[in-house]
Design an enzyme around this catalytic site. Structure first.
Site, PDB file in Angstrom:
ATOM      1  N   HIS A   1       2.629   4.545  -6.060  1.00  0.00           N
ATOM      2  CA  HIS A   1       2.115   3.460  -6.911  1.00  0.00           C
ATOM      3  C   HIS A   1       0.837   2.892  -6.332  1.00  0.00           C
ATOM      4  O   HIS A   1       0.655   2.840  -5.121  1.00  0.00           O
ATOM      5  CB  HIS A   1       3.156   2.358  -7.098  1.00  0.00           C
TER       6      HIS A   1
ATOM      7  N   HIS B   1      -1.378  -0.544  -6.228  1.00  0.00           N
ATOM      8  CA  HIS B   1      -1.378  -1.991  -6.476  1.00  0.00           C
ATOM      9  C   HIS B   1      -2.774  -2.418  -6.912  1.00  0.00           C
ATOM     10  O   HIS B   1      -3.761  -2.081  -6.244  1.00  0.00           O
ATOM     11  CB  HIS B   1      -1.104  -2.770  -5.180  1.00  0.00           C
TER      12      HIS B   1
HETATM   13  P1  AMP Z   1       5.048  -0.962  -1.471  1.00  0.00           P
HETATM   14  O1  AMP Z   1       5.288  -1.775  -0.260  1.00  0.00           O
HETATM   15  O2  AMP Z   1       3.624  -0.558  -1.635  1.00  0.00           O
HETATM   16  O3  AMP Z   1       6.008   0.226  -1.554  1.00  0.00           O
HETATM   17  O4  AMP Z   1       5.330  -1.935  -2.694  1.00  0.00           O
HETATM   18  C1  AMP Z   1       6.374  -1.828  -3.587  1.00  0.00           C
HETATM   19  C2  AMP Z   1       6.204  -2.936  -4.581  1.00  0.00           C
HETATM   20  O5  AMP Z   1       7.133  -2.763  -5.635  1.00  0.00           O
HETATM   21  C3  AMP Z   1       6.420  -4.343  -4.011  1.00  0.00           C
HETATM   22  O6  AMP Z   1       5.221  -5.091  -4.125  1.00  0.00           O
HETATM   23  C4  AMP Z   1       7.546  -4.895  -4.869  1.00  0.00           C
HETATM   24  O7  AMP Z   1       7.354  -6.254  -5.184  1.00  0.00           O
HETATM   25  C5  AMP Z   1       7.480  -4.044  -6.107  1.00  0.00           C
HETATM   26  N1  AMP Z   1       8.740  -3.932  -6.809  1.00  0.00           N
HETATM   27  C6  AMP Z   1       9.930  -3.531  -6.307  1.00  0.00           C
HETATM   28  N2  AMP Z   1      10.871  -3.537  -7.268  1.00  0.00           N
HETATM   29  C7  AMP Z   1      10.250  -3.941  -8.405  1.00  0.00           C
HETATM   30  C8  AMP Z   1      10.697  -4.159  -9.747  1.00  0.00           C
HETATM   31  N3  AMP Z   1      11.969  -3.949 -10.112  1.00  0.00           N
HETATM   32  N4  AMP Z   1       9.790  -4.581 -10.653  1.00  0.00           N
HETATM   33  C9  AMP Z   1       8.524  -4.796 -10.299  1.00  0.00           C
HETATM   34  N5  AMP Z   1       8.036  -4.612  -9.055  1.00  0.00           N
HETATM   35  C10 AMP Z   1       8.894  -4.198  -8.117  1.00  0.00           C
END
Ligand code: AMP
Ligand code: ZN
Length: 138
Positions: free
Chosen positions: A97, A99
């Site tokens: 993903h 951001h």
């Molecule tokens: P990372 O540390 O780059 O893997 O970030 C994962 C991101 O996914 C975090 O910023 C979380 O807040 C986000 N996240 C996890 N679960 C969900 C969800 N169900 N809906 C929206 N965002 C999510």
């Protein structure tokens, strides 16, 4: 597969959807690090950048400007950070993903790089360059 982002893409768990096409899905990050904090994910499950083909990357990154422009139009931020985390402990969801984090005055986010130029001599740059170019050509 027990992947939370695959479940969001399939509509099995709720999300604040922003955009969808045949290749990608974009939705609000639940944490909203800043207002409009958005995630863009490929519909194809791929763990992180190390598992991606150029085609996988093209699918995601080609949609980044569309979402970035929408965030700028919606909230007029002072800037925008684009971040992608790979591998533990940085990565917490193992479905690739990107951001998009709009930035505002005094938004409390700290995403600054450190300038280590004073620690680097020409030979240090050359050693780093050498290691990366070698890896690229192996
Ligand atoms: P990372 O540390 O780059 O893997 O970030 C994962 C991101 O996914 C975090 O910023 C979380 O807040 C986000 N996240 C996890 N679960 C969900 C969800 N169900 N809906 C929206 N965002 C999510
Ligand atoms: Zn997935």
């Amino acid at each position: 597969m027990d992947c939370i982002f695959c479940k969001i893409i399939k509509g099995e768990i709720p999300a604040y959807k922003l955009y969808e096409d045949d290749k990608v899905f974009a939705f609000l990050d639940i944490t909203q690090g800043t207002k409009g904090h958005t995630l863009i994910v490929p519909k194809k499950h791929v763990k992180n950048v190390y598992d991606m083909s150029e085609e996988d990357a093209q699918a995601v990154f080609s949609r980044v400007p569309k979402l970035a422009k929408a965030l700028k139009k919606a909230f007029n931020p002072i800037g925008l950070n684009i971040i992608n985390n790979n591998d533990k402990p940085l990565q917490s969801v193992f479905h690739f993903h990107v951001h998009l984090i709009p930035r505002y005055e005094n938004d409390g986010m700290t995403l600054t790089t450190v300038n280590r130029q004073d620690d680097y001599e020409k030979s240090d740059y050359l050693n780093v360059q050498d290691a990366i170019v070698k890896a690229l050509n192996e």
